[in-house]
Design an enzyme around this catalytic site. Sequence first.
Site, short mmCIF file in Angstrom:
data_model
loop_
_atom_site.label_atom_id
_atom_site.label_comp_id
_atom_site.label_asym_id
_atom_site.label_seq_id
_atom_site.Cartn_x
_atom_site.Cartn_y
_atom_site.Cartn_z
N HIS A 161 0.34 5.36 1.11
CA HIS A 161 0.08 6.44 2.24
C HIS A 161 0.30 7.62 2.51
O HIS A 161 2.31 8.03 2.37
CB HIS A 161 -0.08 5.87 3.83
CG HIS A 161 -1.05 6.51 4.70
ND1 HIS A 161 -2.57 6.61 4.26
CD2 HIS A 161 -0.93 7.79 5.20
CE1 HIS A 161 -3.04 7.21 5.43
NE2 HIS A 161 -2.38 8.03 6.54
N ASN A 214 0.99 -1.08 0.22
CA ASN A 214 -0.01 0.24 0.45
C ASN A 214 1.25 1.24 -0.04
O ASN A 214 2.24 1.75 0.46
CB ASN A 214 -0.70 -0.06 1.34
CG ASN A 214 -1.52 0.58 1.32
OD1 ASN A 214 -1.98 1.75 0.12
ND2 ASN A 214 -1.71 1.82 2.48
C1 GAR Z 1 -3.37 8.99 -3.29
O1 GAR Z 1 -2.20 9.35 -2.49
C2 GAR Z 1 -2.57 7.66 -2.10
O2 GAR Z 1 -1.37 7.82 -1.13
C3 GAR Z 1 -3.76 7.46 -1.33
O3 GAR Z 1 -4.52 8.09 -2.01
C4 GAR Z 1 -4.34 8.31 -2.90
C5 GAR Z 1 -4.76 8.15 -4.41
O4 GAR Z 1 -4.67 8.97 -5.36
N1 GAR Z 1 -4.44 6.32 -0.28
C6 GAR Z 1 -4.18 6.79 0.22
O5 GAR Z 1 -4.55 7.48 1.32
C7 GAR Z 1 -4.40 5.19 1.27
N2 GAR Z 1 -5.25 5.12 2.98
P1 GAR Z 1 -4.57 8.27 -7.18
O6 GAR Z 1 -5.94 7.64 -6.61
O7 GAR Z 1 -4.44 9.22 -7.70
O8 GAR Z 1 -3.83 7.01 -6.85
#
Ligand code: GAR
Length: 209
Positions: A117, A115
Amino acid sequence: MMQAIAPGRLQLAILASGRGSNFDALCQAIERGELDADVRVLISDIESAPALGKAKSRKIDAVFINPRDFGSRDEYEAELVEVLKSHQVTVVVLAGYMRLVGRILLDAYKHRIVNIHPALLPSFPGLHAQQQAVDYGVKFSGCTVHIVDQGMDTGPIIMQEVVPVLPDDTGDTLADRILAKEHKTYWRSLQLLAQGRIYIEGRKVFIKD
Ligand code: GAR
């Protein structure tokens, strides 16, 4: 004796609930020849997720699995595992997948679910991590790539990258700065897996040089 996790060309599934910019960045790293992997399938739990369209336009299998179609998380994840196995997936990549992973998926892909984050874990797990960092007043934040366990953003850490938090940052401006780092950090972490350089012992990840 520690064992390298998933050495060799990675057969990836990307799980995404939203925009899919990390999915795009991983595909681009593969196209540049910097990440030794194939994306076998993109799976979303949200029917309207832009990530599904992005996968289709790259001619990658895009599958929507609606958790509400199942009576329990176990049943939903059993279907997920079936789709993963039918695509010969070896490593599951969560890229903005906004669900806790349960025991069925964890057992099927032990130490092979990763994952990303948008914070320096263990600070600011969960939702709106960038806003949490701004509100708290930290001077630095960043992103973390980790192996997934049963907790929320709690698993063993593979890599972290740091960005400054500026005095006039909002959650959105900080998110943009962190996202640029995410797009480099994720494929680099996965490439370490492909190179067979990642070992795990307890909650620590060791990287062989
Ligand atoms: C990203 O910033 C990722 O780190 C976060 O969601 C976003 C997805 O962006 N994930 C979390 O917060 C997980 N806990 P994307 O769809 O453009 O890749």
